[in-house]
Write a protein that holds these residues in place. Structure first.
Motif, mmCIF file in Angstrom:
data_model
loop_
_atom_site.group_PDB
_atom_site.id
_atom_site.type_symbol
_atom_site.label_atom_id
_atom_site.label_comp_id
_atom_site.label_asym_id
_atom_site.label_seq_id
_atom_site.Cartn_x
_atom_site.Cartn_y
_atom_site.Cartn_z
ATOM 1 N N TRP A 132 0.815 -1.142 -0.005
ATOM 2 C CA TRP A 132 -0.077 -0.137 -0.028
ATOM 3 C C TRP A 132 0.818 1.222 0.033
ATOM 4 O O TRP A 132 2.028 1.356 0.831
ATOM 5 C CB TRP A 132 -0.883 0.021 1.275
ATOM 6 C CG TRP A 132 -1.982 -0.993 1.018
ATOM 7 C CD1 TRP A 132 -1.778 -2.336 1.705
ATOM 8 C CD2 TRP A 132 -3.296 -1.001 0.651
ATOM 9 N NE1 TRP A 132 -2.941 -2.913 1.408
ATOM 10 C CE2 TRP A 132 -3.934 -2.254 0.835
ATOM 11 C CE3 TRP A 132 -3.911 0.199 -0.072
ATOM 12 C CZ2 TRP A 132 -5.364 -2.100 0.356
ATOM 13 C CZ3 TRP A 132 -5.208 -0.046 -0.458
ATOM 14 C CH2 TRP A 132 -5.903 -1.427 -0.349
ATOM 15 N N ARG A 133 0.662 2.135 -0.745
ATOM 16 C CA ARG A 133 1.432 3.573 -0.986
ATOM 17 C C ARG A 133 0.342 4.675 -1.083
ATOM 18 O O ARG A 133 -0.676 4.660 -1.446
ATOM 19 C CB ARG A 133 2.254 3.532 -2.317
ATOM 20 C CG ARG A 133 3.276 2.492 -2.416
ATOM 21 C CD ARG A 133 4.566 2.693 -1.739
ATOM 22 N NE ARG A 133 5.220 1.857 -1.827
ATOM 23 C CZ ARG A 133 5.814 0.992 -0.811
ATOM 24 N NH1 ARG A 133 5.368 0.991 0.590
ATOM 25 N NH2 ARG A 133 6.992 -0.007 -0.948
ATOM 26 N N ILE A 134 0.860 5.757 -0.478
ATOM 27 C CA ILE A 134 0.242 6.867 -0.327
ATOM 28 C C ILE A 134 0.273 7.658 -1.739
ATOM 29 O O ILE A 134 1.271 7.720 -2.428
ATOM 30 C CB ILE A 134 0.841 8.031 0.604
ATOM 31 C CG1 ILE A 134 0.747 7.280 2.080
ATOM 32 C CG2 ILE A 134 -0.099 9.212 0.572
ATOM 33 C CD1 ILE A 134 1.551 8.024 3.154
ATOM 34 N N VAL A 135 -0.993 7.948 -2.345
ATOM 35 C CA VAL A 135 -1.092 8.675 -3.417
ATOM 36 C C VAL A 135 -1.480 10.185 -3.463
ATOM 37 O O VAL A 135 -1.488 10.775 -4.292
ATOM 38 C CB VAL A 135 -1.930 7.887 -4.482
ATOM 39 C CG1 VAL A 135 -1.187 6.558 -5.059
ATOM 40 C CG2 VAL A 135 -3.504 7.400 -4.306
ATOM 41 N N ASN A 136 -2.121 10.346 -2.287
ATOM 42 C CA ASN A 136 -2.549 11.741 -2.178
ATOM 43 C C ASN A 136 -2.673 11.936 -0.579
ATOM 44 O O ASN A 136 -3.220 11.047 0.462
ATOM 45 C CB ASN A 136 -3.783 11.930 -2.451
ATOM 46 C CG ASN A 136 -4.588 13.229 -2.527
ATOM 47 O OD1 ASN A 136 -4.758 13.943 -1.433
ATOM 48 N ND2 ASN A 136 -4.526 13.938 -3.764
ATOM 49 N N THR A 137 -2.051 13.095 -0.220
ATOM 50 C CA THR A 137 -1.845 13.553 1.437
ATOM 51 C C THR A 137 -2.719 14.589 1.367
ATOM 52 O O THR A 137 -2.159 15.744 0.559
ATOM 53 C CB THR A 137 -0.642 13.582 1.547
ATOM 54 O OG1 THR A 137 0.084 12.265 1.734
ATOM 55 C CG2 THR A 137 -0.212 14.127 3.019
ATOM 56 N N HIS A 138 -3.254 15.005 2.460
ATOM 57 C CA HIS A 138 -3.840 16.460 2.627
ATOM 58 C C HIS A 138 -3.932 16.810 4.118
ATOM 59 O O HIS A 138 -4.487 16.209 4.945
ATOM 60 C CB HIS A 138 -5.447 16.363 1.827
ATOM 61 C CG HIS A 138 -5.882 17.987 2.098
ATOM 62 N ND1 HIS A 138 -6.813 18.511 2.816
ATOM 63 C CD2 HIS A 138 -5.588 18.950 1.490
ATOM 64 C CE1 HIS A 138 -7.081 19.473 2.964
ATOM 65 N NE2 HIS A 138 -6.414 19.906 1.938
ATOM 66 N N TRP A 139 -3.239 17.809 4.581
ATOM 67 C CA TRP A 139 -3.196 18.338 6.014
ATOM 68 C C TRP A 139 -3.747 19.746 5.861
ATOM 69 O O TRP A 139 -3.535 20.353 4.891
ATOM 70 C CB TRP A 139 -1.688 18.534 6.500
ATOM 71 C CG TRP A 139 -0.912 17.113 6.677
ATOM 72 C CD1 TRP A 139 -0.302 16.423 5.730
ATOM 73 C CD2 TRP A 139 -1.019 16.270 7.741
ATOM 74 N NE1 TRP A 139 0.344 15.137 6.361
ATOM 75 C CE2 TRP A 139 -0.226 15.171 7.650
ATOM 76 C CE3 TRP A 139 -1.418 16.534 8.969
ATOM 77 C CZ2 TRP A 139 -0.001 14.159 8.575
ATOM 78 C CZ3 TRP A 139 -0.944 15.804 10.009
ATOM 79 C CH2 TRP A 139 -0.229 14.383 9.667
ATOM 80 N N SER A 140 -4.575 19.816 7.084
ATOM 81 C CA SER A 140 -5.171 21.195 7.200
ATOM 82 C C SER A 140 -5.088 21.495 8.771
ATOM 83 O O SER A 140 -5.300 20.629 9.426
ATOM 84 C CB SER A 140 -6.422 21.184 6.733
ATOM 85 O OG SER A 140 -7.462 20.399 7.265
ATOM 86 N N LEU A 141 -4.546 22.690 9.061
ATOM 87 C CA LEU A 141 -4.863 22.978 10.435
ATOM 88 C C LEU A 141 -6.307 23.318 10.794
ATOM 89 O O LEU A 141 -7.178 23.456 9.887
ATOM 90 C CB LEU A 141 -4.113 24.250 10.775
ATOM 91 C CG LEU A 141 -2.658 24.296 10.586
ATOM 92 C CD1 LEU A 141 -2.034 25.706 10.320
ATOM 93 C CD2 LEU A 141 -1.869 23.460 11.864
ATOM 94 N N THR A 142 -6.357 22.727 12.273
ATOM 95 C CA THR A 142 -8.028 22.857 12.288
ATOM 96 C C THR A 142 -8.362 23.720 13.743
ATOM 97 O O THR A 142 -7.402 23.893 14.552
ATOM 98 C CB THR A 142 -8.603 21.421 12.861
ATOM 99 O OG1 THR A 142 -9.764 21.619 13.185
ATOM 100 C CG2 THR A 142 -7.763 20.831 13.849
ATOM 101 N N ALA A 143 -9.230 24.846 13.461
ATOM 102 C CA ALA A 143 -9.576 25.522 14.459
ATOM 103 C C ALA A 143 -11.078 25.387 14.553
ATOM 104 O O ALA A 143 -11.761 26.115 13.765
ATOM 105 C CB ALA A 143 -9.282 26.926 14.222
ATOM 106 N N PRO A 144 -11.834 24.651 15.393
ATOM 107 C CA PRO A 144 -13.112 24.192 15.443
ATOM 108 C C PRO A 144 -14.098 25.496 15.554
ATOM 109 O O PRO A 144 -13.735 26.357 16.088
ATOM 110 C CB PRO A 144 -13.502 23.411 16.588
ATOM 111 C CG PRO A 144 -12.184 22.569 16.966
ATOM 112 C CD PRO A 144 -10.993 23.983 16.428
ATOM 113 N N MET A 145 -14.958 25.742 14.623
ATOM 114 C CA MET A 145 -15.908 26.678 14.834
ATOM 115 C C MET A 145 -16.682 26.769 15.840
ATOM 116 O O MET A 145 -17.284 25.618 16.226
ATOM 117 C CB MET A 145 -16.805 26.684 13.442
ATOM 118 C CG MET A 145 -15.930 26.978 12.146
ATOM 119 S SD MET A 145 -16.853 26.980 10.600
ATOM 120 C CE MET A 145 -17.925 28.422 10.900
ATOM 121 N N MET A 146 -16.923 27.751 16.544
ATOM 122 C CA MET A 146 -17.682 27.743 17.986
ATOM 123 C C MET A 146 -18.920 28.304 17.565
ATOM 124 O O MET A 146 -19.000 29.419 17.084
ATOM 125 C CB MET A 146 -16.838 28.358 19.112
ATOM 126 C CG MET A 146 -15.614 27.677 19.218
ATOM 127 S SD MET A 146 -15.871 26.294 20.362
ATOM 128 C CE MET A 146 -14.268 25.720 20.211
#
Length: 146
Positions: A132-146
């Motif tokens: 198994w190999r990574i073909v797509n990576t997506h990272w995002s910073l999270t700040a939950p909406m309150m």
């Protein structure tokens, strides 16, 4: 397209009990091992499990990186070694659709330090042969909406 997705879902169901679960466990373990290495300043773990045609996105980039050479050059910019700052992976979930698996998880990098960041991450894995190999990576910073 819809028929292909449904067929893939049915094929996972026909693969036998525990099969998709075994793939999920394997993928989470691969990701966790790469994260552990990365937290210690060694991005090679991610490079080793990425496909040649990987696409990588994170908030520090204006555009996606396409291909393993571009990802390798990007990771080379970060310092290696030093004191490991372990992170915490939680809410990991794997969806297996035939030869594709999608891993979604929450990650706190440098947990418990002033450099701590909270992320949402998605990794798309493709099965090639027995690997198994990574073909797509997506990272995002999270700040939950309150």
């Amino acid at each position: 397209m819809w028929k292909s997705m449904m067929l893939a879902a049915v094929m996972v169901g026909l693969a036998g009990p525990g099969c998709a679960e075994d793939v999920g466990t394997k993928i989470i373990a691969m990701e966790r091992a790469a994260l552990d290495r990365s937290d210690g300043g060694d991005a090679q773990g991610f490079l080793e499990i990425s496909a040649p045609d990987v696409v990588y996105m994170d908030p520090a980039l204006e555009a996606p990186l396409i291909g393993l050479p571009a990802l390798t050059a990007y990771y080379a910019k970060f310092p290696s070694g030093g004191e490991p700052t372990p992170g915490v992976m939680s809410n990991a979930h794997v969806q297996v659709l035939g030869d594709v698996a999608v891993l979604s998880f929450h990650y706190v990098s440098a947990a418990g330090t002033k450099k701590q960041k909270v992320w949402n991450a998605t990794e798309v894995y493709r099965k090639t042969g027995a690997d198994w190999r990574i073909v797509n990576t997506h990272w995002s910073l999270t700040a939950p909406m309150m």
